[in-house]
Design a protein around this motif. Structure first.
Motif, PDB file in Angstrom:
ATOM      1  N   TRP A   1       0.926  -1.221  -0.043  1.00 23.24           N
ATOM      2  CA  TRP A   1      -0.065   0.207   0.050  1.00 23.24           C
ATOM      3  C   TRP A   1       0.928   1.404   0.000  1.00 23.24           C
ATOM      4  O   TRP A   1       1.775   1.353   0.786  1.00 23.24           O
ATOM      5  CB  TRP A   1      -1.078   0.043   1.195  1.00 23.24           C
TER       6      TRP A   1
ATOM      7  N   ALA B   1       2.875   0.130   3.567  1.00 22.36           N
ATOM      8  CA  ALA B   1       2.956  -1.008   4.197  1.00 22.36           C
ATOM      9  C   ALA B   1       3.147  -2.196   2.795  1.00 22.36           C
ATOM     10  O   ALA B   1       2.609  -1.998   2.013  1.00 22.36           O
ATOM     11  CB  ALA B   1       2.148  -1.553   4.959  1.00 22.36           C
TER      12      ALA B   1
ATOM     13  N   TYR C   1       6.477  -2.009   7.453  1.00 28.48           N
ATOM     14  CA  TYR C   1       5.778  -0.600   7.386  1.00 28.48           C
ATOM     15  C   TYR C   1       6.623   0.619   7.544  1.00 28.48           C
ATOM     16  O   TYR C   1       7.588   0.532   7.995  1.00 28.48           O
ATOM     17  CB  TYR C   1       4.828  -0.471   8.756  1.00 28.48           C
TER      18      TYR C   1
ATOM     19  N   ALA D   1      -1.238   0.519  11.732  1.00 26.46           N
ATOM     20  CA  ALA D   1      -1.865  -0.091  10.844  1.00 26.46           C
ATOM     21  C   ALA D   1      -1.443  -1.590  10.685  1.00 26.46           C
ATOM     22  O   ALA D   1      -0.094  -1.815  11.306  1.00 26.46           O
ATOM     23  CB  ALA D   1      -1.080   0.457   9.341  1.00 26.46           C
TER      24      ALA D   1
ATOM     25  N   ILE E   1      -1.338  -4.752   7.877  1.00 26.92           N
ATOM     26  CA  ILE E   1      -1.357  -5.246   6.315  1.00 26.92           C
ATOM     27  C   ILE E   1      -1.794  -6.856   6.546  1.00 26.92           C
ATOM     28  O   ILE E   1      -1.123  -7.385   7.317  1.00 26.92           O
ATOM     29  CB  ILE E   1      -0.372  -4.753   5.688  1.00 26.92           C
TER      30      ILE E   1
ATOM     31  N   LEU F   1      -5.668  -3.415   4.362  1.00 25.08           N
ATOM     32  CA  LEU F   1      -4.922  -2.413   5.234  1.00 25.08           C
ATOM     33  C   LEU F   1      -5.814  -2.040   6.158  1.00 25.08           C
ATOM     34  O   LEU F   1      -6.643  -1.222   5.955  1.00 25.08           O
ATOM     35  CB  LEU F   1      -4.267  -1.284   4.333  1.00 25.08           C
TER      36      LEU F   1
ATOM     37  N   TYR G   1      -4.944   6.390  -1.300  1.00 26.12           N
ATOM     38  CA  TYR G   1      -4.247   5.188  -1.074  1.00 26.12           C
ATOM     39  C   TYR G   1      -4.240   4.140  -2.379  1.00 26.12           C
ATOM     40  O   TYR G   1      -4.966   3.913  -2.841  1.00 26.12           O
ATOM     41  CB  TYR G   1      -4.967   4.563   0.097  1.00 26.12           C
TER      42      TYR G   1
ATOM     43  N   CYS H   1      -2.888   0.594  -4.016  1.00 26.13           N
ATOM     44  CA  CYS H   1      -2.390  -1.024  -3.849  1.00 26.13           C
ATOM     45  C   CYS H   1      -1.393  -1.148  -4.931  1.00 26.13           C
ATOM     46  O   CYS H   1      -1.474  -0.572  -6.030  1.00 26.13           O
ATOM     47  CB  CYS H   1      -3.680  -1.952  -4.048  1.00 26.13           C
TER      48      CYS H   1
END
Length: 123
Positions: free
Chosen positions: A36, A49, A63, A71, A73, A84, A97, A99
């Protein structure tokens, strides 16, 4: 070819939580490192992450410092999804955000990207 579709963004108050989801196509999902990233207005895109499959039901996650402890993941290789979970959100978490998928884990290149999902944290 891998297609990534994010969901789960939205508006949340500071201190709240969100769970972002990424659905991936492709037969070799489990071999990809998934990540992410986020990009805030006027700023460069940054890593948030990442998670790699290192064994049967065994994963390695990393991270960026600013989200450590807030957070998590995770991935489900059977469902080709990456999640996430973001807790204790701060206004500075506001960003689009994305992916991403990395065909060669821990190489310099992320090969596939989703379209992004907006996360807005109000103070």
């Amino acid at each position: 070819q891998v297609q990534l579709v994010e969901s789960g963004g939205g508006l949340v108050q500071a201190g709240g939580s969100l769970r972002l989801s990424c659905a991936a196509s492709g037969r070799t999902f489990s071999s990809y490192k998934m990540g992410w990233f986020r990009q805030a207005p006027g700023k460069e895109r940054e890593f948030v992450a990442g998670i790699s499959t290192i064994g049967y039901n065994t994963y390695y996650a990393d991270y960026t410092d600013s989200v450590k402890g807030r957070a998590t993941i995770s991935r489900d290789n059977a469902k080709n999804t990456v999640l996430l979970q973001m807790n204790s959100l701060k206004p500075e978490d506001t960003a689009v955000y994305y992916c991403a998928a990395q065909a060669i884990p821990n190489s310099q290149r992320w090969d596939y990207w989703g379209q992004g999902t907006q996360v807005t944290v109000s103070s």
